[in-house]
Scaffold this motif. Structure first.
Motif, PDB file in Angstrom:
ATOM      1  N   ARG A  22       0.822  -1.223   0.000  1.00 12.73           N
ATOM      2  CA  ARG A  22       0.000   0.000   0.000  1.00 12.73           C
ATOM      3  C   ARG A  22       0.854   1.271   0.000  1.00 12.73           C
ATOM      4  O   ARG A  22       0.361   2.341   0.330  1.00 12.73           O
ATOM      5  N   GLN A  36       2.123   3.517  -1.979  1.00 14.36           N
ATOM      6  CA  GLN A  36       1.788   4.756  -2.681  1.00 14.36           C
ATOM      7  C   GLN A  36       0.566   5.458  -2.105  1.00 14.36           C
ATOM      8  O   GLN A  36       0.335   6.623  -2.390  1.00 14.36           O
ATOM      9  N   ARG A  37      -0.205   4.770  -1.261  1.00 17.07           N
ATOM     10  CA  ARG A  37      -1.399   5.377  -0.671  1.00 17.07           C
ATOM     11  C   ARG A  37      -1.197   5.796   0.782  1.00 17.07           C
ATOM     12  O   ARG A  37      -2.112   6.294   1.405  1.00 17.07           O
ATOM     13  N   ILE A  38      -0.014   5.598   1.324  1.00 20.09           N
ATOM     14  CA  ILE A  38       0.251   5.861   2.734  1.00 20.09           C
ATOM     15  C   ILE A  38       0.837   7.257   2.899  1.00 20.09           C
ATOM     16  O   ILE A  38       1.820   7.604   2.243  1.00 20.09           O
ATOM     17  N   ASP A  39       0.222   8.034   3.802  1.00 19.59           N
ATOM     18  CA  ASP A  39       0.714   9.386   4.061  1.00 19.59           C
ATOM     19  C   ASP A  39       1.844   9.388   5.094  1.00 19.59           C
ATOM     20  O   ASP A  39       2.835  10.092   4.925  1.00 19.59           O
ATOM     21  N   TYR A  64       1.992   4.018  10.018  1.00 20.32           N
ATOM     22  CA  TYR A  64       1.286   2.891   9.412  1.00 20.32           C
ATOM     23  C   TYR A  64       1.962   1.566   9.803  1.00 20.32           C
ATOM     24  O   TYR A  64       1.290   0.611  10.210  1.00 20.32           O
TER      25      TYR A  64
END
Length: 183
Positions: A49, A51-54, A59
């Motif tokens: 994931r 590319q979707r993790i800020d 996380y």
């Protein structure tokens, strides 16, 4: 994952894996092999994931906590049986007091239940407030408080040497000592 994302993930792993491994070791009660497995699984989930993790570190830590929760909820924990003597035994032990204290604390932590250990790691090593620990573990603040109280009492029973003679708790080094034992 494209080349740029892969490169940023590799840089993250190189920069933060040792700190994340320390947390994983604490969560597993000092079992380095289980900690490496825990961290590896968390990094695999993070890579999927990426590319979707800020906030990648937050996380990964959340995945570590969640996986540890899943481990302690297993009816039949899949663990290796510890042996009395390690094959690598024979090295001269470190005689420094701080190292001795860390080893004593690590041994005492390993004798706690996984739930107790996780609560103490989140409260004192990660320095999270009770409300955040409760949210992370999916329980009430009262459960966190009572588990913390019982866990610290159990630590005092398992390792009374950690409590100073005057009743004050010694200040642990932040190197590996996650718990401040309070009277």
């Amino acid at each position: 994952m494209d080349a740029e994302a892969q490169e940023s993930f590799q840089q993250f792993v190189a920069a933060r894996s040792s700190a994340l491994l320390k947390t994983a070791v604490l969560l597993t009660g000092g079992d380095r092999h289980a900690a490496e497995d825990l961290l590896q699984n968390a990094l695999i989930r993070t890579a999927e994931r990426w590319q979707r993790i800020d906030e990648p570190e937050a996380y990964v830590r959340r995945v570590l906590y969640r996986q540890q929760i899943s481990r302690w909820r297993l009816k039949w924990p899949r663990r290796e049986v510890p042996v009395a003597e390690l094959p690598e035994a024979g090295h001269a032990p470190d005689a420094s007091g701080a190292a001795e204290q860390r080893l004593l604390l690590r041994t005492a932590l390993s004798k706690l239940t996984a739930r107790q250990r996780t609560v103490l790691v989140l409260r004192y090593f990660e320095d999270l407030p009770e409300a955040d620990v409760a949210r992370q573990l999916g329980c009430s603040v009262g459960t966190v408080r009572s588990t913390t109280h019982r866990s610290l009492a159990r630590l005092r029973t398992l390792a009374p040497e950690l409590t100073a003679p005057d009743g004050a708790a010694p200040r642990p080094s932040r190197d590996f000592s996650p718990v401040e034992v309070r009277p």
